[in-house]
Design an enzyme around this catalytic site. Structure first.
Site, mmCIF file in Angstrom:
data_model
loop_
_atom_site.group_PDB
_atom_site.id
_atom_site.type_symbol
_atom_site.label_atom_id
_atom_site.label_comp_id
_atom_site.label_asym_id
_atom_site.label_seq_id
_atom_site.Cartn_x
_atom_site.Cartn_y
_atom_site.Cartn_z
ATOM 1 N N LYS A 104 0.829 -1.240 0.050
ATOM 2 C CA LYS A 104 -0.033 -0.151 0.047
ATOM 3 C C LYS A 104 0.789 1.286 0.015
ATOM 4 O O LYS A 104 0.464 2.124 -0.878
ATOM 5 C CB LYS A 104 -1.000 0.001 1.534
ATOM 6 C CG LYS A 104 -2.199 -1.129 1.099
ATOM 7 C CD LYS A 104 -2.687 -1.302 2.387
ATOM 8 C CE LYS A 104 -3.536 -2.539 2.306
ATOM 9 N NZ LYS A 104 -4.347 -2.925 3.587
ATOM 10 N N GLN A 130 -4.454 -1.823 9.734
ATOM 11 C CA GLN A 130 -4.276 -3.055 9.143
ATOM 12 C C GLN A 130 -4.691 -4.213 10.041
ATOM 13 O O GLN A 130 -4.392 -4.155 11.272
ATOM 14 C CB GLN A 130 -2.792 -3.224 8.688
ATOM 15 C CG GLN A 130 -2.648 -4.735 7.930
ATOM 16 C CD GLN A 130 -3.250 -4.637 6.528
ATOM 17 O OE1 GLN A 130 -3.183 -3.476 5.875
ATOM 18 N NE2 GLN A 130 -3.909 -5.784 6.323
ATOM 19 N N ASP A 184 -10.915 2.759 4.308
ATOM 20 C CA ASP A 184 -11.115 1.257 4.192
ATOM 21 C C ASP A 184 -12.528 1.108 4.062
ATOM 22 O O ASP A 184 -13.030 -0.095 3.699
ATOM 23 C CB ASP A 184 -10.654 0.709 5.372
ATOM 24 C CG ASP A 184 -9.178 -0.147 5.054
ATOM 25 O OD1 ASP A 184 -8.978 -0.356 3.528
ATOM 26 O OD2 ASP A 184 -8.546 -0.592 5.997
#
Ligand code: NAP
Length: 293
Positions: free
Chosen positions: A52, A96, A119
């Site tokens: 990412k 994460q 997200d």
């Protein structure tokens, strides 16, 4: 059979985002800034976060990685999230997953400011998506929608069967496929581990989206001739012929299903490569304040 190539499509989308970012910054816009929180030293999470961050660099975003030891308490992690919520330079951030067992993922997700939740996991963004309001769509469903759209697949009026009802894939996918949009306007059936006659139901799908996490579970007898088959699964299976000792398999038995499908995504090289595009798209939207003006 037509292959839906995630490598090609993701490269196109990334180059579009890069171009749009350059245009936005040249016009005086703020350089998009994505931050990532990584807790502990899980190998797969390290790889995902590194990819990412690398993608941010490639397309002209600023990125920040905040690492914490697995022993961080839930309250300390929430404090770190609140600091990012308050940091005006950070447009969006991710935590994460998975987190260590002593930390509630739900509490952590809910602590993220929905405006920075790139997200798309915060209940506000999920709720807005359900209501058809502008929202950050989470990465995997975003990637699948782009694959369908960019492959010119007609979805209106079609029967879409989604196997799997997880919060991050199956459930949002089912919502997006039934909404009044393109892609969308499907009649959707959602299946899970308690579904009876799964094979018979799958065989009625014009579009079959498979996200159950069991390697090569879906064989040709689950698939209608000419169906669109989207394979979300990623499972490591032992493979002594590989240097790493393992191979990646999807949830679909590719070789035999490909002979029957109209369109199919491979694994690897399919949905997995598209997910980063969702995160980058959301971050650019955050910098431009498109979802929450
Ligand atoms: P998950 O949270 O474990 O959910 C799996 C779903 O499949 C559940 O709803 C479960 O039903 C259902 N299921 C399990 N066994 C079944 C069976 N025999 N018949 C019918 N349904 C069954 O998994 P996930 O997070 O959605 O991930 C699914 C797969 O996609 C995994 O391989 C994961 O690694 C992969 N994945 C890939 C990407 C990508 O970018 N390509 C992103 C996310 C996930 P119940 O609800 O009844 O338990």
């Amino acid at each position: 059979m037509k292959l839906i190539d995630g490598k090609v499509l993701s490269a196109i989308i990334k180059s579009e985002i890069k171009e749009e970012t350059a245009h936005w910054v040249a016009g005086g816009g703020k350089q998009p800034h994505l931050a990532a929180i990584l807790v502990g030293a899980d190998g797969a999470s390290e790889t995902y976060v590194a990819s990412k961050i690398r993608s941010c660099e490639e397309i002209g975003f600023k990125s920040t990685l905040r690492r914490f030891d697995a022993s961080i308490t839930e309250d300390q992690l929430i404090d770190e999230i609140e600091a990012l919520n308050d940091d005006d330079d950070v447009d969006g951030f991710i935590v994460q997953l998975p987190l260590p067992a002593h930390i509630s993922e739900n509490r952590v997700m809910e602590a993220i400011d929905p405006k920075k939740d790139v997200d798309g996991f915060h209940p506000v963004n999920v709720g807005r998506m359900c209501k058809g309001l502008p929202a950050y769509i989470s990465a995997t469903p975003f990637g699948i929608i782009e694959m369908l759209k960019r492959s010119g697949i007609e979805t209106a009026g079609k029967h879409c069967v989604v196997i799997g009802r997880s919060q991050i894939v199956g459930l949002p996918m089912s919502i997006l496929m039934q909404r009044n949009d393109n892609p969308g306007n499907c009649t959707v059936t959602i299946c899970h581990s308690r579904t009876v006659n799964l094979k018979e139901i799958a065989r009625t799908a014009d579009i079959l989206i498979v996200a159950l996490g069991r390697a090569e579970f879906v064989t040709a007898d689950y698939v209608k001739e000419g169906a669109v088959v989207i394979d979300v699964g990623i499972t490591r299976v032992a493979d002594p012929s590989k240097k790493s000792g393992f191979a990646i398999r999807g949830d679909v038995k590719f070789d035999e299903v490909a002979l029957k499908a109209g369109f199919i995504t491979p694994v690897p090289g399919g949905v997995g490569l598209m997910t980063i595009c969702g995160l980058l798209t959301n971050t650019l939207k955050a910098a431009r304040k498109e979802i929450y003006p």
